[in-house]
Design a protein around this motif. Structure first.
Motif, PDB file in Angstrom:
ATOM      1  N   LYS A  57      29.614  35.824  29.499  1.00 18.03           N
ATOM      2  CA  LYS A  57      29.136  36.799  28.675  1.00 18.03           C
ATOM      3  C   LYS A  57      30.061  37.604  27.809  1.00 18.03           C
ATOM      4  N   ARG A  77      25.114  39.079  20.692  1.00 18.37           N
ATOM      5  CA  ARG A  77      25.657  39.556  21.521  1.00 18.37           C
ATOM      6  C   ARG A  77      26.839  39.545  21.423  1.00 18.37           C
ATOM      7  N   PRO A  78      27.595  40.119  22.360  1.00 18.56           N
ATOM      8  CA  PRO A  78      27.241  41.642  23.579  1.00 18.56           C
ATOM      9  C   PRO A  78      26.663  42.498  22.830  1.00 18.56           C
TER      10      PRO A  78
END
Length: 436
Positions: free
Chosen positions: A62, A411-412
């Protein structure tokens, strides 16, 4: 600019210490209570170790890993500072004791300590890792000369910018920009800047970031004989070696490894500009302005510095005292490990305005580069001699992207006005590029 090493510091294994109270300030060094030490290890040390372990593996994660953990760490450090009245706090662990510098008024004394000792060198091109390898003084002198430490413009600025402009085309060759593409372009530029054009295609020199091919030494030596005069190796070869103790091949390997940090800084800077379109338009206009001095771009440089303030290469800086020293009235013996949690200080809302917000304008104020609370490249004797070259490279690559393209964050997802996460893993950053 130096070779990479583990992000852990001697404070990394801090686990327990005898119980203490604010009264310790009267004559004994403040020590963390057992519960506070456990909390420090769990919220400050362990996440650093985990980030170093995970970050070494090339897998997608992430965009901001465990954003709460740095806040927990900061809360722990703020609690220690409040409990002990700001005095440096002693923590003990498997590697021995370390003294944590938690109050801004002690930072100047920290930087007054020489940069040397058994502590491992931090990440490449980053603060406080510039003098710990090889024959310290001699290698430092060559580093400062080759990297043109302290000069606002590197003598090889022109050739370097030409290389960076050519390699930046690999960054903008598609509609998206991620870490793999960025690493490829930066690695090619690094080989050309350090060893020359002959080494541009030799991807086997570093199969993975920071890890050299077993036969890299012989190959670097061969390229060194062909290095153009403007390259770092070409400049280094003009230095004599009266003692015979220098290792030019090893030094070149360190310079190559130093570029491993550039992709992460580049992606974080572009991501932050993607979240702040007005600032992006301003720096793009600066990069496209006619007659702009090559490599100048002060506004874009400020953005790079601000990205490094928010996400420093090394979260903790280290000093090993050479003589007995006094910290707030407490005498500490020679050999004491003193740790400055740089990330904590750079994002400390009690002393830094808008600490968790992207505000590149803070670097435009006079003397901002010498503000001891901010340490993107450290200070005093530990200031990295590759600072200006690192800024030149990262700023030039950003400028090449922004001249012809608009950057959009995929992203993020970040809040442009709210507090930024404590971590931004470059492996999870994805940007979209559109033509201007």
């Amino acid at each position: 600019m130096t070779a990479p090493a583990s992000p852990a510091s001697p404070a990394s294994s801090a686990t327990s210490a005898s119980s203490a109270s604010p009264a310790d300030r009267a004559g004994r060094a403040a020590r963390t209570a057992r519960a506070a030490s456990v909390r420090f290890a769990a919220t400050h040390t362990l996440p650093v170790l985990v980030r170093g372990f995970v970050g070494a593996r090339p897998r997608a994660t992430k965009g901001h890993a465990a954003p709460g953990r740095p806040r927990w760490s900061a809360a722990t450090l703020r609690a220690l500072r409040a409990r002990h009245g700001g005095a440096p706090v002693l923590v003990r662990g498997l590697t021995g004791a370390a003294l944590l510098v938690l109050d801004p008024q002690d930072i100047r004394q920290f930087y007054a300590e020489p940069v040397s000792g058994p502590a491992p060198a931090p990440a490449p091109g980053a603060p406080d890792g510039c003098t710990r390898a090889g024959p310290h003084a001699e290698r430092r002198a060559i580093d400062e000369s080759v990297l043109a430490a302290g000069l606002p413009v590197h003598p090889s600025c022109g050739p370097f910018l030409s290389v960076l402009a050519e390699e930046a085309r690999r960054l903008t060759g598609g509609n998206t920009l991620e870490l793999a593409r960025t690493r490829h372009a930066v690695a090619r530029a690094a080989r050309r800047i350090v060893l020359g054009d002959a080494a541009a295609e030799d991807t086997e020199l570093t199969r993975r970031p920071g890890r050299f091919h077993p036969k890299a030494g012989a190959r670097i030596a061969a390229y060194a004989d062909l290095a153009e005069p403007h390259t770092l190796m070409g400049r280094a070869r003009r230095h004599g070696d009266p003692t015979g103790g220098l290792d030019p091949v090893g030094q070149a390997a360190q310079w190559l490894a130093a570029f491993d940090l550039v992709p992460g800084v580049l992606l974080r800077t572009l991501l932050l500009l993607g979240v702040h379109p007005a600032e992006q338009d301003a720096v793009a206009a600066e990069a496209r302005a006619p007659g702009v001095a090559r490599g100048a771009l002060p506004r874009l440089r400020a953005c790079v510095r601000e990205a490094l303030r928010l996400y420093p290469a090394v979260p903790d800086l280290i000093r090993i005292t050479r003589a007995e020293t006094e910290w707030r009235g407490v005498r500490r013996p020679a050999g004491t490990c003193v740790v400055l949690p740089a990330l904590f200080h750079q994002r400390d809302p009690e002393h830094v305005p808008a600490a968790h917000v992207f505000v590149p304008g803070r670097w435009a104020s006079r003397g901002a580069e010498h503000d001891l609370r901010m340490a993107p490249f450290s200070h005093a004797g530990g200031r990295c001699p590759g600072e200006q070259l690192a800024l030149l490279v990262t700023t030039a690559l950003c400028a090449e992207v922004l001249r012809g393209h608009r950057v959009h964050a995929v992203r993020p997802v970040l809040d442009p006005v709210g507090p930024l996460p404590g971590l931004l893993d470059p492996q999870g950053i994805r940007l979209r590029l559109t033509r201007r």
